[in-house]
Scaffold this motif. Structure first.
Motif, short mmCIF file in Angstrom:
data_model
loop_
_atom_site.label_atom_id
_atom_site.label_comp_id
_atom_site.label_asym_id
_atom_site.label_seq_id
_atom_site.Cartn_x
_atom_site.Cartn_y
_atom_site.Cartn_z
N ARG A 72 -7.92 22.35 -22.97
CA ARG A 72 -6.96 21.69 -23.78
C ARG A 72 -6.17 20.82 -22.82
O ARG A 72 -5.79 19.75 -23.23
CB ARG A 72 -6.16 22.96 -24.27
N ALA A 146 4.63 25.79 -32.84
CA ALA A 146 5.37 26.68 -33.58
C ALA A 146 4.80 28.13 -33.46
O ALA A 146 5.44 29.07 -33.27
CB ALA A 146 5.11 26.18 -35.05
N HIS A 149 6.05 29.47 -30.20
CA HIS A 149 7.66 29.84 -30.14
C HIS A 149 8.01 30.96 -30.88
O HIS A 149 9.17 31.42 -30.71
CB HIS A 149 8.35 28.53 -29.95
N ASP A 173 9.31 26.25 -38.32
CA ASP A 173 9.10 27.76 -37.90
C ASP A 173 10.49 28.50 -37.58
O ASP A 173 11.44 27.75 -38.11
CB ASP A 173 8.34 27.72 -36.49
N TYR A 191 7.85 17.22 -20.10
CA TYR A 191 9.12 17.98 -20.23
C TYR A 191 9.03 19.23 -20.97
O TYR A 191 8.40 19.16 -21.95
CB TYR A 191 10.27 17.10 -21.10
N GLY A 193 11.05 22.89 -22.19
CA GLY A 193 12.08 23.06 -22.53
C GLY A 193 12.62 24.34 -21.40
O GLY A 193 12.08 24.97 -20.78
N GLY A 201 2.13 26.00 -20.90
CA GLY A 201 2.30 24.82 -21.44
C GLY A 201 2.61 23.80 -20.31
O GLY A 201 3.19 24.08 -19.20
N GLY A 203 3.99 20.55 -21.20
CA GLY A 203 4.93 19.61 -21.78
C GLY A 203 4.34 18.31 -22.35
O GLY A 203 4.94 17.31 -21.90
N GLY A 205 2.16 18.12 -25.31
CA GLY A 205 1.89 18.23 -26.61
C GLY A 205 2.60 17.37 -27.61
O GLY A 205 2.33 16.32 -28.37
N ALA A 207 4.71 14.67 -26.36
CA ALA A 207 4.55 13.39 -25.98
C ALA A 207 3.29 12.54 -26.45
O ALA A 207 3.54 11.39 -26.80
CB ALA A 207 4.52 13.22 -24.35
N1 LIG Z 1 8.47 24.94 -32.30
C1 LIG Z 1 9.05 24.90 -30.97
N2 LIG Z 1 10.04 25.87 -31.01
C2 LIG Z 1 10.86 25.81 -29.96
N3 LIG Z 1 10.68 24.97 -28.70
C3 LIG Z 1 9.73 24.19 -29.22
C4 LIG Z 1 8.85 24.04 -30.10
N4 LIG Z 1 8.09 22.89 -29.92
C5 LIG Z 1 8.51 22.39 -28.66
N5 LIG Z 1 9.28 23.06 -28.23
C6 LIG Z 1 9.98 22.81 -26.65
O1 LIG Z 1 9.61 21.45 -26.54
C7 LIG Z 1 8.97 21.53 -24.96
C8 LIG Z 1 8.00 20.41 -25.06
O2 LIG Z 1 6.75 20.79 -26.41
P1 LIG Z 1 5.37 20.30 -25.87
O3 LIG Z 1 4.49 20.58 -26.92
O4 LIG Z 1 5.47 18.69 -25.44
O5 LIG Z 1 4.81 20.95 -24.48
P2 LIG Z 1 4.52 22.66 -24.18
O6 LIG Z 1 4.24 23.10 -25.58
O7 LIG Z 1 5.55 22.94 -23.24
O8 LIG Z 1 3.18 22.13 -23.46
P3 LIG Z 1 1.77 21.74 -24.04
O9 LIG Z 1 2.00 21.13 -25.20
O10 LIG Z 1 1.35 20.53 -23.14
O11 LIG Z 1 0.64 22.87 -24.02
C9 LIG Z 1 8.41 22.97 -24.99
O12 LIG Z 1 8.17 23.15 -23.73
C10 LIG Z 1 9.56 23.70 -25.62
O13 LIG Z 1 10.62 23.97 -24.95
#
Ligand SMILES: Nc1ncnc2c1ncn2[C@@H]1O[C@H](COP(=O)(O)OP(=O)(O)OP(=O)(O)O)[C@@H](O)[C@H]1O
Ligand SMILES: [Mg+2]
Length: 243
Positions: A72, A146, A149, A173, A191, A193, A201, A203, A205, A207
């Motif tokens: 992934r 979703a 988290h 969610d 980025y 959270g 993760g 950061g 997905g 983007a």
């Molecule tokens: N459904 C959600 N609930 C709470 N926070 C979220 C949710 N989706 C995204 N975030 C926040 O947004 C940030 C960026 O999300 P993103 O999908 O880009 O990266 P990731 O999930 O941390 O890593 P990756 O998708 O590369 O595995 C997450 O680290 C999280 O802090």
């Protein structure tokens, strides 16, 4: 003038620092699964160690999970590289958004088995001119977030709406949501959270999701669900660009 130059220098330094931090975080994310795969295989190959079938199975399961994780991440990094190179042109075809939703939900069923997933699809939905493979990935990334988290047993709701010639897809969610001041930044590459340092993760997905949606001339944004959870919506105008 000097002031501005000093400020620019400081900005450059901060950007470099951020890049270095991202780089070490990606390196770590790539190395960690590789290390556990190697450890697992080494242990299985070690003739001096007797594994019972249950232990063997556990090791193999870990290897499989870590391989998926690595796969992934590499996929995401390649997508990001493609985006950066400006090579993300959607191959549009007439598509049914509700079918894309159903395909993604079916594929992710086992991964979301701990949640109650509902789909709210309109009875009839006009076809849209989109790249189904790319939009599949957008939805996959949103659902993955979703699932990651929101607490076990909570509801994840996917809805599709048709509004003024555009299709809207939203994933809601019942997790902690995204704080107001992070709702733009979560779409930046790398980025993550501030509130969830423990979840895996890189950061990437959101983007990637944003790049795909923007390449379709659409937009994507984060809101708060009534109960405090996260709602991510993307909107794409569905008309045939050739028409
Ligand atoms: N459904 C959600 N609930 C709470 N926070 C979220 C949710 N989706 C995204 N975030 C926040 O947004 C940030 C960026 O999300 P993103 O999908 O880009 O990266 P990731 O999930 O941390 O890593 P990756 O998708 O590369 O595995 C997450 O680290 C999280 O802090
Ligand atoms: Mg993600």
């Amino acid at each position: 003038r000097l002031d501005a130059r000093a400020r620019n220098a400081q900005l450059d330094a901060e950007t470099n620092q951020l890049r270095a931090a991202m780089f070490s975080s990606v390196t770590h994310d790539l190395r960690t699964p590789l290390a556990s795969i190697k450890a697992g295989v080494t242990s299985l190959l070690d003739t001096a160690v007797q594994h019972d079938p249950a232990q063997e199975r556990e090791l193999l399961t870990t290897i499989l999970e870590e391989t998926d994780r690595l796969n992934r991440l590499v996929g995401n990094l390649l997508d990001l590289a493609r985006i950066r190179a400006g090579a993300l042109t959607p191959t549009r075809q007439q598509s049914a958004m509700d079918e894309i939703v159903e395909i993604v939900l079916a594929r992710m069923r086992s991964r979301l088995a701990g949640h109650v997933v509902t789909a709210d699809l309109p009875a009839s939905l006009p076809d849209v001119w989109v790249d189904p493979v790319q939009l599949d990935q957008v939805l996959t990334n949103l659902l993955e977030n979703a699932g990651r988290h929101a607490p076990e047993g909570s509801e994840i709701q996917v809805s599709v709406l048709w509004m003024h010639g555009a299709v809207q897809v939203r994933v809601a969610d019942e997790g902690p949501g995204i704080p107001l001041d992070e709702r733009d930044r979560v779409f930046e590459a790398f980025y993550r959270g501030s509130s969830i340092p423990e979840t895996p993760g890189s950061g990437l997905g959101l983007a990637i999701a944003k790049a795909v949606v923007v390449a379709h001339g659409g937009r994507i944004w984060v809101e708060e669900a009534p109960g405090g959870g996260c709602v991510v919506t993307f909107e794409i105008h569905g008309g045939d660009p050739q028409a």
